[in-house]
Motif scaffolding. Structure first.
Motif, short mmCIF file in Angstrom:
data_model
loop_
_atom_site.label_atom_id
_atom_site.label_comp_id
_atom_site.label_asym_id
_atom_site.label_seq_id
_atom_site.Cartn_x
_atom_site.Cartn_y
_atom_site.Cartn_z
N GLU A 52 0.71 -1.49 0.30
CA GLU A 52 -0.12 -0.04 0.25
C GLU A 52 1.09 1.33 -0.04
O GLU A 52 2.04 1.41 0.36
CB GLU A 52 -0.66 -0.27 0.96
CG GLU A 52 -1.98 -0.92 0.95
CD GLU A 52 -2.68 -1.22 2.41
OE1 GLU A 52 -3.62 -1.84 2.12
OE2 GLU A 52 -2.19 -0.72 3.69
N SER A 63 4.84 3.91 2.33
CA SER A 63 4.49 2.41 1.25
C SER A 63 4.75 2.23 3.04
O SER A 63 4.62 2.53 4.15
CB SER A 63 4.93 2.55 0.63
OG SER A 63 6.41 2.26 1.38
N MET A 288 -4.57 6.12 -1.35
CA MET A 288 -3.11 4.97 -1.07
C MET A 288 -3.97 3.93 -2.16
O MET A 288 -5.05 3.60 -2.46
CB MET A 288 -3.67 4.38 0.18
CG MET A 288 -2.95 3.14 1.07
SD MET A 288 -3.77 1.99 1.87
CE MET A 288 -5.31 1.56 1.96
N GLN A 289 -2.94 3.09 -2.83
CA GLN A 289 -3.19 2.25 -3.91
C GLN A 289 -2.71 1.29 -3.59
O GLN A 289 -1.59 1.20 -2.33
CB GLN A 289 -1.99 2.49 -5.09
CG GLN A 289 -2.53 4.46 -5.81
CD GLN A 289 -1.31 4.92 -6.95
OE1 GLN A 289 -1.64 4.16 -7.90
NE2 GLN A 289 -0.77 6.06 -6.87
N GLN A 290 -2.88 0.14 -3.98
CA GLN A 290 -2.66 -0.87 -3.97
C GLN A 290 -1.99 -2.30 -4.60
O GLN A 290 -2.16 -2.31 -5.99
CB GLN A 290 -3.90 -1.88 -3.01
CG GLN A 290 -4.49 -1.33 -1.63
CD GLN A 290 -5.96 -2.14 -0.76
OE1 GLN A 290 -6.54 -2.87 -2.23
NE2 GLN A 290 -4.86 -1.74 0.21
N VAL A 427 -8.03 -6.73 -4.87
CA VAL A 427 -7.20 -5.62 -4.46
C VAL A 427 -6.53 -6.06 -6.08
O VAL A 427 -5.56 -5.68 -6.73
CB VAL A 427 -6.35 -6.57 -3.97
CG1 VAL A 427 -4.76 -6.29 -3.62
CG2 VAL A 427 -6.41 -5.95 -2.02
N GLU A 443 -9.86 -7.33 0.03
CA GLU A 443 -9.79 -6.64 1.53
C GLU A 443 -10.82 -6.26 1.50
O GLU A 443 -12.10 -5.90 1.52
CB GLU A 443 -9.41 -5.33 0.86
CG GLU A 443 -9.09 -4.36 2.25
CD GLU A 443 -8.74 -2.79 2.14
OE1 GLU A 443 -9.47 -1.65 2.88
OE2 GLU A 443 -8.44 -2.40 1.05
#
Length: 479
Positions: A52, A63, A288-290, A427, A443
């Protein structure tokens, strides 16, 4: 003190064997003895995690890495507690993860240190680019001075033939190697030191020229000295081998580890003894990116999960069908059209259907989770309006024999019931069992906690095969 006598019956061969086996089993339970080592057929560990970050991919501002599961060859173990001493093995120092998006590698992530956030372990490290193959350096061109267009004479090495191997055939003097030198009387010749013997044992005659310099071997000094002669210059510096052990590690593993048989994940190359990375990403920010992260000591081929449609129009039809199912699940019904009032004099034009109610934050993905398995559709969205009144939907479907969307899983919830039914956020797809088949990683986000779950789509069903944290959440609706 009285003693009691317990009468026993006859113990036959079969019962004796059973009794002996029970005693042996009890003894083994008390003293296991030497633990057998793993065989070569034992599969390597495979860890799955989620990276993340905020900012740009490759150069994130903040991160963290969340461990999900570790496959030990038999079952999926919780990566947050597997071999924790105190941090789990999935977050050990210098463990390297390969970041993937839709099955394609996008970078590497090296763990530097770990910590706990809300009772769960997370790792902090650095995002590194994928190693690129360096182009092979061109071979240097050696100029030997040969020019085929030049008519100048060129010296060549003398070719040895059979006639020059013995001095008797050539008619001239021969040297110690047996090659004749009588062809060139002016050619200088090296002679042996007077008093030395040749290969036949006879003493050679002194050199014809007493003023000719003679090559001598270097004095080796004392015959008992096994090293090189150092008496010529006692102040000359000498390099000595280190008395320390030749290496403090074996195959990259430190020998001072408390448990040398402990399994380890793939480790990256250490970049130095710099300061550890401090925690930087806290909470769940909106930007936020995953991405999926995989650590496996065994190199495996890439497996993209993208699906290629035979007819490109089919993708749009399936997407529209999934959107209609999502609207029905969210209660977003299309308003009815206005009634038509036709008259005898004028013909009313057909009224176009009303625009469907838009879905907010819609995400639509199509995967091929196994070669030749067909398309697997995943759609997620939510309604518009204030956050307290928003409703969320996630669908997993596959096309049926008639080209319609067959829903395998439907998850519908709202902000008032997130602790009972969490919101499912996709995800990516990942091969968690190392069997060349992809699972869907979601998630499960609630109001005050979250978990991650793996779903396997097989034979027209979507089955939850793993959930982190012991599975506090119940079975999602539609499972």
């Amino acid at each position: 003190m009285s003693s009691k006598v317990i009468k026993t019956g006859f113990i036959g061969p079969t019962s004796l064997a059973i009794a002996f086996s029970l005693v042996a089993a009890a003894a083994c339970a008390q003293y296991p003895g030497q633990v057998a080592k793993k065989s070569k057929d034992t599969p390597d560990l495979r860890a799955i995690a989620v990276l993340e970050w905020t900012g740009d991919a490759g150069k994130p501002k903040t991160s963290r890495l969340v461990p999900i599961t570790v496959y030990d060859g038999e079952a999926l173990q919780d990566g947050n507690v597997y071999l924790a001493r105190p941090q789990p093995m999935a977050l050990a120092g210098e463990v390297e993860y390969e970041l993937e998006r839709n099955g394609q590698p996008i970078g590497l992530y090296d763990i530097k240190n770990a910590g706990q956030e809300q009772g769960l372990w997370v790792g902090y490290g650095a995002w590194k680019p994928l190693p690129s193959a360096k182009p092979a350096a061109p071979k240097p061109i050696v100029d030997d001075g040969f020019n085929p267009n030049d008519d100048k004479p060129v010296l060549h090495h003398k070719h040895t033939d059979a006639s020059s191997k013995t001095g008797s055939d050539s008619g001239g003097d021969s040297d110690s190697s047996g090659q004749s030198g009588a062809h060139d009387p002016d050619r200088p010749t090296l002679h042996k030191k007077p008093g030395t013997a040749d290969s036949s044992g006879s003493s050679t005659s002194p050199a014809s020229d007493p003023d000719q310099p003679t090559l001598h071997k270097k004095d080796s000094g004392d015959s008992g000295n096994t090293g090189s002669a150092q008496s010529s210059d006692p102040n000359r510096p000498v390099l000595h081998k280190s008395t320390q052990a030749s290496a403090d590690s074996i195959d990259g593993e430190h020998t001072s580890s408390a448990d040398p048989d402990r399994p380890r994940l793939l480790r990256g190359k250490p970049t130095g003894n710099g300061p550890d990375v401090q925690p930087s990403l806290m909470g769940l920010p909106q930007d936020m990116q995953q991405a999926v992260a995989v650590s496996d000591a065994k190199s495996r081929p890439e497996h993209p999960w993208s699906y290629t449609w035979a007819n490109p129009d089919d993708e749009q039809k399936m997407k529209e069908a999934m959107e209609d199912i999502a609207r029905q699940a969210l209660g977003l019904k299309t308003p009815p059209a206005a009634p038509k009032h036709a008259t005898a004099r004028t013909h009313a034009k057909p009224t176009p259907p009303p625009e469907p109610i838009p879905l907010v934050d819609e995400k639509f993905h199509v995967f091929e989770l196994a070669y030749g398995s067909g398309a697997t559709l995943v759609l997620s969205a939510h309604t518009d309006g204030p956050p307290a009144q928003q409703k969320f939907v996630t669908l997993i479907a596959q096309p049926d024999l008639y080209g319609n969307a067959l829903v395998l899983l439907k998850n519908v919830t709202d902000n008032a019931h997130l602790d009972e039914t969490p919101r499912m956020r996709l995800v990516d797809a990942v091969d968690a069992l190392a069997d060349n088949r992809g699972e869907l990683l979601f998630e499960l986000r609630g109001a005050s906690q979250r978990q991650f779950a793996l779903y396997r789509v097989l034979r027209g069903t979507a089955e939850k095969i793993f959930v982190t944290g012991g599975g506090q959440y119940g079975v999602a609706p539609g499972e």
